[in-house]
Every structure is written in structure tokens, then in C-alpha cells.
Design a protein around this motif. Structure first.
Motif, PDB file in Angstrom:
ATOM      1  N   HIS A 236      47.873  25.794  34.205  1.00 24.15           N
ATOM      2  CA  HIS A 236      47.697  24.575  34.996  1.00 24.15           C
ATOM      3  C   HIS A 236      49.055  24.044  35.478  1.00 24.15           C
ATOM      4  N   GLU A 237      50.008  23.958  34.565  1.00 19.24           N
ATOM      5  CA  GLU A 237      51.304  23.386  34.897  1.00 19.24           C
ATOM      6  C   GLU A 237      52.060  24.247  35.903  1.00 19.24           C
ATOM      7  N   ALA A 238      51.888  25.564  35.830  1.00 19.31           N
ATOM      8  CA  ALA A 238      52.549  26.455  36.787  1.00 19.31           C
ATOM      9  C   ALA A 238      52.076  26.151  38.199  1.00 19.31           C
ATOM     10  N   ILE A 239      50.777  25.900  38.351  1.00 18.83           N
ATOM     11  CA  ILE A 239      50.225  25.583  39.671  1.00 18.83           C
ATOM     12  C   ILE A 239      50.652  24.178  40.104  1.00 18.83           C
ATOM     13  N   LYS A 240      50.543  23.219  39.209  1.00 17.98           N
ATOM     14  CA  LYS A 240      50.922  21.838  39.544  1.00 17.98           C
ATOM     15  C   LYS A 240      52.377  21.746  39.979  1.00 17.98           C
ATOM     16  N   SER A 241      53.232  22.575  39.426  1.00 16.30           N
ATOM     17  CA  SER A 241      54.662  22.495  39.706  1.00 16.30           C
ATOM     18  C   SER A 241      55.013  22.887  41.134  1.00 16.30           C
ATOM     19  N   GLY A 242      54.110  23.641  41.785  1.00 13.00           N
ATOM     20  CA  GLY A 242      54.411  24.114  43.130  1.00 13.00           C
ATOM     21  C   GLY A 242      55.372  25.289  43.162  1.00 13.00           C
ATOM     22  N   ASN A 243      55.524  25.978  42.041  1.00 15.94           N
ATOM     23  CA  ASN A 243      56.379  27.165  41.997  1.00 15.94           C
ATOM     24  C   ASN A 243      55.724  28.279  42.829  1.00 15.94           C
ATOM     25  N   LYS A 244      56.458  28.796  43.816  1.00 13.22           N
ATOM     26  CA  LYS A 244      55.904  29.761  44.766  1.00 13.22           C
ATOM     27  C   LYS A 244      55.614  31.127  44.151  1.00 13.22           C
ATOM     28  N   LYS A 245      56.078  31.347  42.925  1.00  9.25           N
ATOM     29  CA  LYS A 245      55.796  32.623  42.258  1.00  9.25           C
ATOM     30  C   LYS A 245      54.340  32.763  41.835  1.00  9.25           C
ATOM     31  N   PHE A 246      53.586  31.663  41.784  1.00 13.37           N
ATOM     32  CA  PHE A 246      52.240  31.675  41.211  1.00 13.37           C
ATOM     33  C   PHE A 246      51.198  31.401  42.292  1.00 13.37           C
ATOM     34  N   PHE A 247      50.254  32.333  42.432  1.00  9.94           N
ATOM     35  CA  PHE A 247      49.215  32.190  43.451  1.00  9.94           C
ATOM     36  C   PHE A 247      47.945  32.887  42.994  1.00  9.94           C
ATOM     37  N   LEU A 248      46.889  32.714  43.766  1.00 10.48           N
ATOM     38  CA  LEU A 248      45.562  33.194  43.361  1.00 10.48           C
ATOM     39  C   LEU A 248      45.408  34.701  43.512  1.00 10.48           C
ATOM     40  N   GLY A 249      44.924  35.299  42.451  1.00  8.35           N
ATOM     41  CA  GLY A 249      44.363  36.643  42.475  1.00  8.35           C
ATOM     42  C   GLY A 249      43.148  36.550  41.584  1.00  8.35           C
ATOM     43  N   SER A 250      41.953  36.538  42.153  1.00  3.53           N
ATOM     44  CA  SER A 250      40.757  36.155  41.389  1.00  3.53           C
ATOM     45  C   SER A 250      40.413  37.127  40.269  1.00  3.53           C
ATOM     46  N   ASP A 251      40.798  38.403  40.416  1.00  3.93           N
ATOM     47  CA  ASP A 251      40.307  39.438  39.508  1.00  3.93           C
ATOM     48  C   ASP A 251      38.790  39.355  39.395  1.00  3.93           C
ATOM     49  N   SER A 252      38.132  38.933  40.474  1.00  2.00           N
ATOM     50  CA  SER A 252      36.670  38.909  40.487  1.00  2.00           C
ATOM     51  C   SER A 252      36.178  40.335  40.282  1.00  2.00           C
ATOM     52  N   ALA A 253      35.406  40.533  39.218  1.00  2.00           N
ATOM     53  CA  ALA A 253      35.076  41.889  38.781  1.00  2.00           C
ATOM     54  C   ALA A 253      33.587  41.992  38.456  1.00  2.00           C
ATOM     55  N   PRO A 254      32.771  42.357  39.455  1.00  2.00           N
ATOM     56  CA  PRO A 254      31.323  42.406  39.234  1.00  2.00           C
ATOM     57  C   PRO A 254      30.891  43.599  38.398  1.00  2.00           C
ATOM     58  N   HIS A 255      29.944  43.349  37.540  1.00  2.00           N
ATOM     59  CA  HIS A 255      29.250  44.399  36.789  1.00  2.00           C
ATOM     60  C   HIS A 255      27.759  44.104  36.863  1.00  2.00           C
ATOM     61  N   PRO A 256      26.922  45.136  36.861  1.00  2.00           N
ATOM     62  CA  PRO A 256      25.479  44.889  36.785  1.00  2.00           C
ATOM     63  C   PRO A 256      25.157  43.991  35.596  1.00  2.00           C
ATOM     64  N   SER A 257      24.201  43.104  35.786  1.00  2.00           N
ATOM     65  CA  SER A 257      23.871  42.112  34.754  1.00  2.00           C
ATOM     66  C   SER A 257      23.623  42.743  33.398  1.00  2.00           C
ATOM     67  N   LEU A 258      22.952  43.873  33.375  1.00  2.00           N
ATOM     68  CA  LEU A 258      22.634  44.530  32.098  1.00  2.00           C
ATOM     69  C   LEU A 258      23.904  44.974  31.385  1.00  2.00           C
ATOM     70  N   SER A 259      24.908  45.426  32.149  1.00  2.00           N
ATOM     71  CA  SER A 259      26.161  45.870  31.539  1.00  2.00           C
ATOM     72  C   SER A 259      26.926  44.713  30.900  1.00  2.00           C
ATOM     73  N   LYS A 260      26.733  43.501  31.452  1.00  2.00           N
ATOM     74  CA  LYS A 260      27.403  42.339  30.899  1.00  2.00           C
ATOM     75  C   LYS A 260      26.667  41.761  29.700  1.00  2.00           C
ATOM     76  N   SER A 261      25.352  41.883  29.697  1.00  2.00           N
ATOM     77  CA  SER A 261      24.549  41.162  28.706  1.00  2.00           C
ATOM     78  C   SER A 261      24.226  41.976  27.466  1.00  2.00           C
ATOM     79  N   THR A 262      24.546  43.261  27.483  1.00  2.00           N
ATOM     80  CA  THR A 262      24.187  44.107  26.345  1.00  2.00           C
ATOM     81  C   THR A 262      25.407  44.834  25.793  1.00  2.00           C
ATOM     82  N   ALA A 263      25.353  45.105  24.518  1.00  2.00           N
ATOM     83  CA  ALA A 263      26.363  45.921  23.850  1.00  2.00           C
ATOM     84  C   ALA A 263      25.653  46.786  22.827  1.00  2.00           C
ATOM     85  N   THR A 264      26.311  47.856  22.407  1.00  2.00           N
ATOM     86  CA  THR A 264      25.739  48.748  21.402  1.00  2.00           C
ATOM     87  C   THR A 264      26.677  48.834  20.216  1.00  2.00           C
ATOM     88  N   ALA A 265      26.278  49.611  19.238  1.00  2.00           N
ATOM     89  CA  ALA A 265      27.112  49.782  18.051  1.00  2.00           C
ATOM     90  C   ALA A 265      28.392  50.538  18.370  1.00  2.00           C
TER      91      ALA A 265
END
Length: 358
Positions: A236-265
Motif C-alpha cells: 500500500h505504502e509503495a503505491i501511495k508514495s508515488g514511486n515510479k518503480k511500482f505499477f500494476l501487473g495483475s497476474d490474473s491467472a484463470p483456472h477452471p473452477s474445478l481445478s481451484k475448488s478441489t485437491a487430492t491427497a
């Protein structure tokens, strides 16, 4: 810094997401239009498909598919290659003309589709020198693999990587380097300590989450994992400071719902948080929540474009977002037999896109 009032409107010129996963096949057809839906006109596309994007020809063909799927001719796709032995220094001079802007480094085995990732940077000396000459960016997934014999796990894997970042930044002072999706105060400080050749992306979801939010909640699990409250505060503070080194990269990473909601042993749930369809309103909501709403345009467009040397062109689209009483996030997106659940599904966001001047 201040927060906004209901009815306040903010304009962002040609919002740019400098880290997004758009997958391939039917899933890509579903999620690629969401870049535009979320208010963005530039997508910096990650190469960790199966098989990974390791040649100019593969990148060109992938870009063609994305443009076909996008639903908007105005969205610009910038391509990356997967750091591997398949990349040759002699080819670097041709990359920019093919729309290739960066090379993404994945340490082996730390995240989705990183089985072919690297174990050492030493062998890439000539490649990095050629990238310096031709202005190609090095994007770093900043973690090292877990090693319990050395007390390394997902909670400190990023911090243990930071000496590698410092070494690369010093060894290649003309190579532009981006530490991707920082999650810790240590990472923020490390990026600040490096020269102007180093920048850092921050995701929307890491501005919201801590370890408590993903422990036991599969749809909040990503790599790198969200850390402690003071780490989130440092972002939060890095963004509030206005330091130009910090900007958005969403890393938006879709997976099928089943792959997110389930796990195995033997295998856990898929790692990734999906934010593309709500991205600009979500970022506005989060920045407003910690008094940084006046940094919205810098964080989501100006600073990233400046570092990548890709300014918005004359007449570029302008997206207007407004603070409202609350808009519910769609619970799920589905098409072609694929379904994905977005971040904050069914929750309220207090910002929405109200107009686009194209």
C-alpha cells in the motif's frame, strides 16, 4: 492522500496490465475478452503455456489467436518468451519487430507450468547482454523452490530470492528488470535499493489478501502466496508514495473452477487468482480503501508505460470509473464448456466503469 466520495469520477488513459495469463484453447476464448471488459487496453502476456512459448514463431501465432479472441481491435497484446535454453542471443535483435517485449523467468517447479523453468542464471550471460543492447525486458518470478532442509517454504521463498535480484541488477545495469507480483516489505525495499533499471509489479489481489485469507480458501491461493499484514501495508505504502518503480501487473491467472475448488491427497488446488473482468474497478476500490485513489492513473497506466517505454498514443482510449454505492461481482463466467470464478465473486465493489472514450 484522500478517499473519494460517491459520484466522484476518475479518468485513466489507456489502462495497461503488465502481467496477465490468457491461457490457450477454449479457456483462452473465454478469458481473453475480459481484458477489455475489465477496462484495459494493453495486456503483457505470460508465456507459460503447455508447451511454453519459446520461439518467435510461437509468440506470433499466439498473438494472432489472442487478437481473434479479444473482442476489441483496440487491445494491444505484448508478448513474452519463456526463459530456457531454446532462446539464442543471435535472435534477440528480431524480437521487437515480432511484438516480443520481454523474457519471463520461472524458477523450476515454483508455480503453474514451471516444470521447464530455470535452475541457474549463469548460463544466460550472453542472452542477457543481447537483451541489454536491444531493450528487451527480463521479468522475474521472484521465488526460489521450497527446500525444507534449508527452512525454505512459500512464506519466505520470495525474500530468499532477493539477493538474486540484486546480483542481476548490478551485473546487467542496462538490462531493464521487473520483479513480478511482489508480496513482501522486503521485496519493496529491495526494489527501491536497486538502480533505475529495476521496477516491480504489484497485483490487485495482493493489495487485499494476507495469509489468513488463503489458508483454507482455495480461490485465494496463488503463487507467490499473500503474506503478513505488514507486508500488505508495505505494498500500500509503495503505491501511495508515488514511486515510479511500482505499477500494476495483475497476474490474473484463470483456472477452471474445478481445478481451484478441489485437491487430492497427492496434488493441491491450482495456484492463481482471476481478476481480469473486474480489474480497473477493483484496483480503484482497493486504492480508495487505503487513501491512494489519486494514484490510480499512475499505477494502472502511466508508471508501467514509462518503464516499458510504451507511451499511450495520441487519441488513446480514456476509461472513466465512478465511485458508486456498490456493484456485485459476477459469481462465475462460463463458455465453451469452461467456467472460471473471479476474485471477490458475489462481493460488492464500490467503483464501476461508467464511460469509455475510444
Amino acid at each position: 492522500m484522500s478517499t473519494a466520495n460517491y459520484g466522484d469520477i476518475i479518468e485513466v488513459t489507456s489502462p495497461a496490465d503488465f502481467h496477465v495469463h490468457l491461457r490457450d484453447g477454449e479457456l483462452s476464448k473465454l478469458v481473453t475478452p475480459h481484458v477489455h471488459k475489465g477496462g484495459f487496453y494493453l495486456a503483457y502476456v505470460m508465456p507459460n503455456l503447455v508447451p511454453p512459448i519459446t520461439t518467435t514463431e510461437m509468440a506470433i501465432e499466439y498473438k494472432k489467436r489472442l487478437k481473434d479472441y479479444s473482442g476489441s481491435s483496440k487491445v494491444e497484446f505484448l508478448m513474452t518468451l519463456y526463459l530456457s535454453d531454446a532462446l539464442h542471443p543471435s535472435d534477440v535483435k528480431n524480437w521487437k519487430n515480432a511484438g516480443i517485449v520481454g523474457v519471463k523467468s520461472y524458477p523450476r517447479g515454483v508455480t503453474t507450468n514451471s516444470d521447464e523453468g530455470i535452475e541457474s542464471y549463469d548460463k544466460y550471460d550472453e542472452l542477457f547482454k543481447a537483451m541489454e543492447v536491444h531493450g528487451i525486458v527480463l521479468n522475474l518470478h521472484g521465488e526460489i523452490p521450497s527446500d525444507h532442509s534449508k527452512n525454505i517454504c512459500v512464506l519466505n521463498a520470495e525474500e530468499r530470492f532477493l539477493p538474486v535480484l540484486a546480483n542481476l541488477a548490478s551485473k546487467y545495469p542496462k538490462l531493464r528488470i521487473v520483479l513480478e507480483h511482489a508480496t513482501t516489505a522486503a521485496a519493496v525495499n529491495a526494489v527501491k535499493a536497486c538502480g533505475d533499471n529495476v521496477a516491480c509489479t504489484i497485483t490487485a489481489h495482493h493489495l487485499a489478501l494476507t495469509v489468513d485469507d488463503w489458508a483454507g480458501q482455495s480461490f485465494h491461493f496463488c503463487k507467490p502466496v499473500a503474506k503478513f499484514p505488514d507486508d500488505r501495508r508495505a505494498l500500500h505504502e509503495a503505491i501511495k508514495s508515488g514511486n515510479k518503480k511500482f505499477f500494476l501487473g495483475s497476474d490474473s491467472a484463470p483456472h477452471p473452477s474445478l481445478s481451484k475448488s478441489t485437491a487430492t491427497a497427492t496434488s493441491g488446488c491450482a495456484a492463481g487468482v482471476y481478476t481480469s473482468p473486474i480489474l480497473l474497478p477493483l484496483v480503484a476500490h482497493l486504492l480508495d480503501s487505503f487513501g491512494a485513489i489519486d494514484r490510480l492513473a499512475d499505477f494502472t497506466s502511466n508508471f508501467g508505460r514509462a518503464f516499458y517505454q510504451i507511451p499511450a498514443h495520441s487519441g488513446a482510449p480514456k476509461v472513466l470509473v465512478e465511485k458508486v454505492q456498490g456493484v456485485s461481482v459476477q459469481a462465475e463466467y462460463s463458455s465453451g464448456g469452461k467456467a472460471v470464478v473471479p476474485f471477490w465473486a458475489s462481493k460488492q465493489i464500490e467503483w464501476q466503469i461508467v464511460n469509455v472514450k475510444e
